[in-house]
Structures are given as structure tokens and as C-alpha cells.
Scaffold this motif. Sequence first.
Motif: not given
Length: 377
Positions: A332-352
Amino acid sequence: MFFDLDDETELLRRTVREFAVGEVAPVAEHLDHTKSFPYELVSKMGELGWMGIPFPEEVGGAGGTTLQYAIAIEELARIDSSVAITVCAHSSLGTQPIYLFGDDQQKADLLPDLCAGRKLGAFGLTEPEAGSDAGNVRTRASLDGGTWTINGAKQFITNAGTDISGHVAITARTGENEISNLIVPNGTSGYEQGEPYRKMGWNASDTRPLTFTDCQVPEDHLLGPRGQGFKQFLHILDIGRIGVAAMGVGLAQGALDEALAYAKERQAFGQSISKFQAIQTKLADMATEIEAARLLTYKAAWLKDQGRNFSLTAAQAKLKTGRLAVRCAEEAVQIHGGYGYIEEYPVCRFYRDAKILTIGEGTDEVQHMVISRALGA
């Protein structure tokens, strides 16, 4: 075989999903960022009866099934794992020992508040020298004159240090080759909750170390027969794995939900990225693996509800879903690209949040041991 949920279970699923989307999602990022315990959400879930789903109505529970409980945990984890683990640890680890092994007085004293969410329960097993090697408990309790005196330490304990924590049930050596479980109420002299850990994920859940220094509780705080602690906590861990497996399914599904929505919206090379085969392959694999993991988790819950042996299936479900959650969150982070690394996007929290699902409630390596032994290896 019949795979449809009955009307009551389907209603619960929809209701929890609506709550998670409407009540949890708007505050999940803030709770994670500020590391704030979700007191208001816990209170609301208690009023709805979700803090005691799998317990009979006569003890204050909702009278639900293990499957209903697993589905509720799944729907919460689909939005936020901190809220889900708070309910999961409370029900599986904090309340189950009292319900399964407590005497009539202990049940009457503790279960009504636990099932209503007015108090949170915790379970203290893990120690610095007793994690995967759960039998290597160093905490000791000696009985003298009708009083247990406890000395030792526990770590990575969930729900023990909040303002509404009621008790922790701990494992302790009560003899040379004897492990028992004892109930230690919050506020007991000599029982101290340490500072919360700084964690990678689950930031809005309460996790901290505990210490016991000449901590004294009455003799009747023994949970079940003396010397049965090892057998008791193995059974509790089996039950807990169903809840953690449901969390893995929920997190993976939440990651897929976010990835699919983003892929449909994100434009590249003149079209949404969901039109590209590379992205479609990721989404299709995620969806297929999630469905397989969901069925395995539901089977484990169903077996328990049928009174059948569920240890093997629970371990398999826990192993499968933990790894899947990590993989789906990464994709999911990969699909989001750079946005997946940004805390405002839930997938960043999911990844952690995902990684702990391969560690807590028995590491993947422990699940391999449990599964291989069940197979007769």
C-alpha cells in the motif's frame, strides 16, 4: 459448508464498521501523533457492549460468539490498530483469565466492570528473561500468613497503566517448579507501572513495564488452582491469537482499501494508476491473500465456538495474518509512492503498526513451533 454470516453477526459487523469510519478514523492520526490513549472511544465501545462481546450476559458480557468478537476486532483494525489492540488485549488477555479461571467471588467482583469497559484488564506474562521462553518466569510470589508477597518485573504489558486500568493477572513462581497466576489490582502497594514505551507503532495504546517490590495481595487473589499457571496462560495465548489474527486481517484490508482508493484517484501518464497492470497485480494479490487469511481466522474462531480444539488453526491464522499485514501495508505504501511515506496518509501508520503482528502474542518462530508440534513433527 455455509459461509454467510447470520443476521446478528452481520449487523454487528456493519455497526462496528460505521463506528470505526465515523468515530475512529477522524481522530486516529491525532491519537497516533500525540500518543494519546483513546479514553472517549473506549467509553463509547463499553456502552455499546463491545468490551465484553464474547462473554455471557449473566456475567455482564454481550453474550456474543468468538466469531463476532473476531469480526469486531477486524473492523476496528481496518481503521486503527491502537484502538483494536486496546479492545483485543482487554478481552483476550485481561478478561478471559478471570472468566475462565476465576472463582465465583472474583468473577462477581471484576467481570461486570471489565465487560462494560469501565475498567481495563491486563495480563502480565512477558519478562526480560521470559518472552518466547514463556516458562522461564523469574517473578516470584511467596505465601505467608494468608498473604502473597510478589517480587519481579514484567515488560511489554498492554492496558496496565491507564486511568481506567483495574488489574493485571500475572504469572509468578510460587514454588521451585511451580507457576501460578495472581490477580494484582491497580493501586496495590509495591506494584508500580513504568513509563510508556516509545514504540514504532500502536502509539495510542498503553504499553509499559511493570515492577513488583514486596507487593502484597491476599491469598484469595490466586487465579485458579495453585501450580496451574503455565497451563492457564498457554490456553489464554491460544485465545489471544484469534484476536491478533483478526487484527492482521483488518489491517491488511484497511491497507488494501486505502491503496485501491488512491490508485483510482492518482493520475499518471494520462490515466489513473489503477489501469496499469503492475498496480492491478498488487491489488489482486492483496485481495486474494486477505480473503484466504480471513477464512482461516474465522475458522479458528468457529472451532472455539464449537468447543473443538482450535490451537493449531489459531496459530496458523496468527502466522498467516501477521505476515500478510506487513506485506499488504508495504504494498500500500508502494502504491502511494512518496505520499505513502507521509504521516497524513493512513498507510504510513499501517506500515508502522503492522510489524508487531509478527512478534506479539508469540513470534512467527514460536508459531512455527506450535504448528509443527501439532502436526506431530
